[in-house]
Design a protein around this motif. Structure first.
Motif: not given
Length: 238
Positions: A75-79, A197-205, A210-216, A222-229
């Motif tokens: 993913x490109x960045x995380x919030x 697209x933004x990927x959503x989870x409760x906790x990021x360890x 989220x990395x594996x889901x971003x690849x999928x 998807x051209x740009x991917x963010x990780x949110x938790x």
């Protein structure tokens, strides 16, 4: 906190816990549903790596951590507004393992409060981290989808559901590299995705899931991917 989020979300907590702080139960004269002292003392993830949201020393604020420099995530960045610690860890455990709607509403509120305006208007779709069907049946609750559905309504953003193609072993006790290998090829999307697209989870360890889901997601268009938790586990507690 902005008027937008007070109107959209505070009403839930006011109905769930009327007149008392959601953390210390101190009586309150009105809104918001927490006292200022408790809110300010929460473990906010203010100094975080912009790539993976791992908590950083204040001196490194705004700079990518060594892990992201050596191996950038998918993913490109995380919030991730909070650290998995103190009161936040207790809320997550009650939400995740006891399916507490009260804890879920508080976590959703905190996540919404911690997302900057630039993030809220950015995604064209939200993709919750999926559970394997067997684990979903056992638990009877999918916490990432629960959060994503409600966050999507707040943002006016559609959900796209991914599939977990295999029931991977638990990530507990695995180091960063083992977590990545454990999840390689574990996710699939059966429909195309918009560009952002933004990927959503409760906790990021470590960010491996989220990395594996971003690849999928990139494979699905998807051209740009963010990780949110909601919360990020500090280094050393993985």
């Amino acid at each position: 906190m902005s008027t937008f989020w007070r109107i959209k979300v505070d009403g839930w907590l006011g109905r769930a816990l009327p007149g008392r702080c959601v953390f210390c139960l101190t009586p309150l004269p009105g809104e918001p549903p927490w006292c200022e002292a408790c809110f300010s003392e929460l473990p906010w993830n203010l100094s975080a790596c912009p790539g993976c949201a791992e908590p950083q020393p204040l001196a490194a604020r705004g700079r990518r951590c060594g892990h992201c420099l050596r191996r950038p995530p998918g993913f490109d960045r995380a919030w991730v507004p909070l650290r998995y610690d103190a009161e936040v860890a207790g809320l997550v455990q009650r939400f995740k393992f006891d399916a507490s709607p009260r804890a879920g509403r508080v976590l959703l509120e905190l996540m919404a409060a911690g997302l900057p305006a630039e993030a809220r208007g950015w995604p064209e779709a939200l993709v919750p981290v999926p559970l394997h069907p067997r684990r979903a049946r056992e638990r009877g609750f999918d916490q990432a989808r629960w959060l994503s559905e409600r966050l999507g309504r707040l943002l006016g953003c559609p959900l796209v559901l991914a599939q977990r193609t295999r029931d991977t072993r638990t990530q507990r006790g695995l180091d960063r590299g083992e977590r990545r290998r454990n999840l390689r090829g574990a996710f699939r999307l059966t429909s195309g995705l918009p560009g952002r697209v933004a990927l959503v989870d409760d906790v990021m360890t470590t960010g491996a899931t989220l990395d594996a889901l971003a690849v999928a997601c990139r494979q699905a268009g998807a051209e740009e991917v963010q990780a949110w938790a909601v919360a990020r586990t500090p280094a050393g507690r993985h």
